[in-house]
Scaffold this motif. Structure first.
Motif, mmCIF file in Angstrom:
data_model
loop_
_atom_site.group_PDB
_atom_site.id
_atom_site.type_symbol
_atom_site.label_atom_id
_atom_site.label_comp_id
_atom_site.label_asym_id
_atom_site.label_seq_id
_atom_site.Cartn_x
_atom_site.Cartn_y
_atom_site.Cartn_z
ATOM 1 N N GLU A 82 -6.083 -0.042 -0.070
ATOM 2 C CA GLU A 82 -6.423 1.113 0.771
ATOM 3 C C GLU A 82 -7.915 1.459 0.727
ATOM 4 O O GLU A 82 -8.360 2.420 1.353
ATOM 5 C CB GLU A 82 -5.611 2.343 0.327
ATOM 6 C CG GLU A 82 -4.115 2.208 0.515
ATOM 7 C CD GLU A 82 -3.418 1.583 -0.687
ATOM 8 O OE1 GLU A 82 -3.957 0.608 -1.269
ATOM 9 O OE2 GLU A 82 -2.335 2.062 -1.065
ATOM 10 N N SER A 96 0.853 -1.189 0.000
ATOM 11 C CA SER A 96 0.000 0.000 0.000
ATOM 12 C C SER A 96 0.892 1.243 0.000
ATOM 13 O O SER A 96 2.121 1.144 0.075
ATOM 14 C CB SER A 96 -0.913 0.015 1.229
ATOM 15 O OG SER A 96 -0.144 0.116 2.420
ATOM 16 N N PHE A 130 -5.341 8.528 2.407
ATOM 17 C CA PHE A 130 -4.811 7.742 1.291
ATOM 18 C C PHE A 130 -4.119 8.624 0.274
ATOM 19 O O PHE A 130 -2.969 8.373 -0.116
ATOM 20 C CB PHE A 130 -5.943 6.963 0.618
ATOM 21 C CG PHE A 130 -5.646 6.539 -0.797
ATOM 22 C CD1 PHE A 130 -4.717 5.538 -1.061
ATOM 23 C CD2 PHE A 130 -6.290 7.153 -1.878
ATOM 24 C CE1 PHE A 130 -4.426 5.157 -2.367
ATOM 25 C CE2 PHE A 130 -6.010 6.767 -3.181
ATOM 26 C CZ PHE A 130 -5.073 5.767 -3.425
ATOM 27 N N TRP A 168 -9.708 2.003 4.004
ATOM 28 C CA TRP A 168 -9.285 3.047 4.944
ATOM 29 C C TRP A 168 -10.462 3.952 5.297
ATOM 30 O O TRP A 168 -11.328 4.224 4.468
ATOM 31 C CB TRP A 168 -8.158 3.876 4.340
ATOM 32 C CG TRP A 168 -6.839 3.144 4.275
ATOM 33 C CD1 TRP A 168 -6.627 1.806 4.422
ATOM 34 C CD2 TRP A 168 -5.558 3.729 4.035
ATOM 35 N NE1 TRP A 168 -5.288 1.518 4.291
ATOM 36 C CE2 TRP A 168 -4.601 2.677 4.054
ATOM 37 C CE3 TRP A 168 -5.106 5.024 3.803
ATOM 38 C CZ2 TRP A 168 -3.239 2.892 3.855
ATOM 39 C CZ3 TRP A 168 -3.749 5.241 3.604
ATOM 40 C CH2 TRP A 168 -2.822 4.185 3.640
#
Length: 315
Positions: free
Chosen positions: A198, A158, A207, A201
């Motif tokens: 991600e 990520s 992000f 999230w």
């Protein structure tokens, strides 16, 4: 006063009128055939000739003109005049079958737009490229999609753990972070595809902030490289409908943020999602077994797409 003509004079006047009318009709006839030849037989029309207005890519194409030759279609009496007009025309060529896509160059590039389609490059273009990503990019190496290129991809990567997780084996046989390995070699192109891991999230702003920092670091390590940020690929309709995290609504949101980031960072955004999506914007049902990761045929479609969406370096 009334003017009287002798019989011969009246006949001469009528002949003159006929000659004038004949010349006028001939001129109209010639002009009409010229227009027909230009706008019909040549495959040109007003809409095509003006369709480039406002498009900086097509404007460059329109500027490139060539001499168009034509086979004369008129009687021998007017052939010399028509041949001169036909062979001296300098016109842009818009015939679809012969049209060539313009080479996209860095100069005056509009970073707010995805990289447009251009002439496809060969596999040698990717000899000095590196592909960075998560499991969605692992297939490039697994299926040997691009010969001779470098792939730094691993499951679970990520925009934050790319700096810390030692998931890539280096030439010394030890595991290193992608950033550490990237620093060991100079590349001409850097391709990045991140964001799938991600999607869960809590804050998409975090992000995109981390993604921006990653780009800054890559620019620092590879100052002369062209950086291509790829869109996140869509998931299948079935996967999207039942998954609260990996769904296309969320992917589309992230892709919009990525495109804005690319404009701010002045890097190239490549909308690779277009290469594998169906008419509804979902991954084709036959492209994957899990609705996320591509099979080889669709990796090849992705590869064809990036080959025709590149930026030529200014000479």
């Amino acid at each position: 006063m009334v003017k009287y003509y002798l019989p011969n004079e009246r006949e001469n006047q009528q002949k003159k009128k006929k000659i004038v009318v004949g010349i006028t009709l001939t001129a109209v006839f010639v002009f009409a055939f010229i227009l027909v030849d230009l706008f019909v037989w040549k495959g040109l029309n007003i809409a095509e000739m003006t369709s480039w207005v406002g498009d900086p890519v097509m404007a460059e194409t329109v500027a490139e003109t060539k001499t168009v030759e034509s086979t004369p279609v008129f009687p021998d009496a007017i052939y010399p005049a028509w041949m001169f007009l036909a062979t001296q025309q300098v016109l842009p060529v818009f015939q679809e079958e012969n049209a060539k896509l313009p080479v996209v160059r860095r100069q005056n590039y509009n970073y707010s737009k995805p990289v447009p389609e251009g002439p496809p490059v060969g596999p040698e273009f990717f000899k000095d490229a590196v592909f960075i990503g998560n499991s969605c990019s692992e297939g490039i190496k697994h299926y040997s999609i691009i010969e001779g290129t470098t792939v730094l991809a691993s499951k679970g990567i990520s925009v934050d753990n790319i700096f810390s997780d030692t998931l890539i084996k280096g030439e010394d046989g030890q595991n290193h972070t992608i950033i550490d390995i990237l620093a060991e070699k100079e590349y001409g192109k850097v391709y990045i595809m991140l964001g799938m891991n991600e999607l869960g999230w809590a804050y998409d702003s975090i992000f995109i902030e981390h993604y921006g920092k990653l780009l800054d670091k890559i620019k620092e390590l590879e100052p002369t490289a062209d950086i291509y940020v790829q869109s996140i690929l869509p998931v299948s309709a079935e996967r999207s409908a039942k998954d609260a995290i990996y769904n296309n609504e969320r992917i589309n949101l992230y892709n919009r943020l990525i495109q804005i980031m690319c404009q701010e960072k002045e890097v190239f955004y490549v909308a690779v999602r277009e290469s594998v999506m169906d008419e509804n914007g979902c991954l084709h049902a036959d492209a994957s077994t899990d609705g996320i990761h591509l099979n080889k045929p669709y990796y090849l479609k992705w590869y064809d797409y990036i080959k025709s969406h590149t930026i030529a370096r200014d000479e």
